[in-house]
Design a protein around this motif. Structure first.
Motif, PDB file in Angstrom:
ATOM      1  N   GLU A  40       0.806  -1.238   0.000  1.00 20.40           N
ATOM      2  CA  GLU A  40       0.000   0.000   0.000  1.00 20.40           C
ATOM      3  C   GLU A  40       0.830   1.275   0.000  1.00 20.40           C
ATOM      4  O   GLU A  40       0.374   2.328  -0.417  1.00 20.40           O
ATOM      5  N   SER A  41       2.068   1.189   0.462  1.00 20.10           N
ATOM      6  CA  SER A  41       2.862   2.419   0.577  1.00 20.10           C
ATOM      7  C   SER A  41       3.684   2.700  -0.690  1.00 20.10           C
ATOM      8  O   SER A  41       4.387   3.698  -0.758  1.00 20.10           O
ATOM      9  N   LYS A  42       3.587   1.823  -1.688  1.00 16.57           N
ATOM     10  CA  LYS A  42       4.507   1.959  -2.834  1.00 16.57           C
ATOM     11  C   LYS A  42       3.838   2.537  -4.085  1.00 16.57           C
ATOM     12  O   LYS A  42       2.657   2.302  -4.340  1.00 16.57           O
ATOM     13  N   LEU A  43       4.658   3.258  -4.864  1.00 16.53           N
ATOM     14  CA  LEU A  43       4.253   3.768  -6.175  1.00 16.53           C
ATOM     15  C   LEU A  43       5.165   3.121  -7.217  1.00 16.53           C
ATOM     16  O   LEU A  43       6.388   3.292  -7.185  1.00 16.53           O
ATOM     17  N   ILE A  44       4.561   2.365  -8.127  1.00 13.63           N
ATOM     18  CA  ILE A  44       5.328   1.597  -9.117  1.00 13.63           C
ATOM     19  C   ILE A  44       5.021   2.128 -10.518  1.00 13.63           C
ATOM     20  O   ILE A  44       3.865   2.439 -10.837  1.00 13.63           O
ATOM     21  N   PHE A  45       6.050   2.207 -11.363  1.00 14.31           N
ATOM     22  CA  PHE A  45       5.881   2.627 -12.757  1.00 14.31           C
ATOM     23  C   PHE A  45       5.914   1.393 -13.652  1.00 14.31           C
ATOM     24  O   PHE A  45       6.858   0.605 -13.613  1.00 14.31           O
ATOM     25  N   ASP A  46       4.836   1.202 -14.448  1.00 17.17           N
ATOM     26  CA  ASP A  46       4.795   0.127 -15.451  1.00 17.17           C
ATOM     27  C   ASP A  46       4.872   0.815 -16.809  1.00 17.17           C
ATOM     28  O   ASP A  46       3.895   1.377 -17.302  1.00 17.17           O
ATOM     29  N   GLY A  47       6.044   0.778 -17.419  1.00 22.74           N
ATOM     30  CA  GLY A  47       6.286   1.532 -18.662  1.00 22.74           C
ATOM     31  C   GLY A  47       5.675   0.908 -19.896  1.00 22.74           C
ATOM     32  O   GLY A  47       5.551   1.562 -20.932  1.00 22.74           O
ATOM     33  N   THR A  48       5.292  -0.380 -19.810  1.00 22.51           N
ATOM     34  CA  THR A  48       4.758  -1.104 -20.979  1.00 22.51           C
ATOM     35  C   THR A  48       3.472  -1.818 -20.551  1.00 22.51           C
ATOM     36  O   THR A  48       3.458  -3.033 -20.400  1.00 22.51           O
ATOM     37  N   PHE A  49       2.416  -1.065 -20.394  1.00 23.52           N
ATOM     38  CA  PHE A  49       1.183  -1.536 -19.755  1.00 23.52           C
ATOM     39  C   PHE A  49       0.546  -2.723 -20.476  1.00 23.52           C
ATOM     40  O   PHE A  49       0.097  -3.677 -19.838  1.00 23.52           O
ATOM     41  N   GLY A  50       0.449  -2.707 -21.803  1.00 20.29           N
ATOM     42  CA  GLY A  50      -0.139  -3.817 -22.578  1.00 20.29           C
ATOM     43  C   GLY A  50      -1.557  -4.138 -22.130  1.00 20.29           C
ATOM     44  O   GLY A  50      -2.427  -3.260 -22.103  1.00 20.29           O
ATOM     45  N   ALA A  51      -1.791  -5.388 -21.761  1.00 18.97           N
ATOM     46  CA  ALA A  51      -3.120  -5.768 -21.260  1.00 18.97           C
ATOM     47  C   ALA A  51      -3.221  -5.550 -19.751  1.00 18.97           C
ATOM     48  O   ALA A  51      -4.208  -5.938 -19.120  1.00 18.97           O
TER      49      ALA A  51
END
Ligand SMILES: C[S@@+](CC[C@H](N)C(=O)[O-])C[C@H]1O[C@@H](n2cnc3c(N)ncnc32)[C@H](O)[C@@H]1O
Length: 173
Positions: A34-45
């Motif tokens: 809950e405390s984290k912010l994550i970047f997904d650069g290649t979202f896709g599905a």
């Protein structure tokens, strides 16, 4: 990888559009909560993003394919408080998030099942289609490239990006 209408299913038995192959490794490495912010650069599905958000983390995501964005209404509604999805290249990350604000990122670089399965996108070896191959669906197509560049420029592209061992020693004109 799986297509829209083939046999792949998710854990609850429903059909999935793309099977993320390194999911457990990604979750182990990012350890989302809950405390984290994550970047997904290649979202896709959204397979990686979904699993990360199910652990409670927030996700900022990009994909350069406009179809990815227009097909993502469901997941955006489901995770309205956790997901911020942008039509952008991951190289534009600093236009989207403040430097130093992320707890982790994931890049699943490659072509998605959805892109390969649509013959008209030009990525398939199995189905006929135009030589397009533009993930972003704008700019020059692969057909433009092979029909307009000089042979030595094409040789450089295939040699360098195709990691051809004999390039640049093999003569071409
Ligand atoms: C293998 S798929 C990702 C699948 C995703 N991890 C999932 O679980 O569904 C790769 C995606 O990356 C996108 N992509 C490729 N290069 C990109 C870039 N430079 N910036 C943003 N998206 C990119 C493609 O359009 C494609 O949708």
């Amino acid at each position: 990888m799986a297509g829209f209408d083939d046999v792949a299913t998710d854990v609850s038995g429903g059909p999935v559009r793309h099977v993320p192959v390194l999911l457990s490794e990604v979750l182990e490495a990012l350890d989302p909560n809950e405390s984290k912010l994550i970047f997904d650069g290649t979202f896709g599905a959204g397979g990686y993003s979904r699993a990360i958000m199910e652990k409670g983390a927030k996700v900022v995501a990009t994909d350069q394919d406009p179809e990815v964005i227009s097909n993502s209404d469901e997941i955006k509604a489901e995770f309205a408080d956790q997901l911020s999805l942008h039509h952008a290249k991951f190289s534009q990350i600093l236009d989207i998030v403040e430097e130093g604000s992320l707890d982790g990122f994931v890049l699943d670089i490659g072509v998605s099942s959805m892109q390969i399965d649509q013959a008209e996108r030009g990525f398939s070896f199995m189905q006929d289609g135009p030589l397009d191959m533009r993930m972003s669906q704008d700019g020059v197509s692969a057909a433009d490239v092979v029909n307009t560049l000089k042979s030595n420029e094409l040789a450089r592209i295939f040699g360098f990006y195709g990691e051809e061992k004999s390039w640049p020693h093999r003569a071409c004109d």
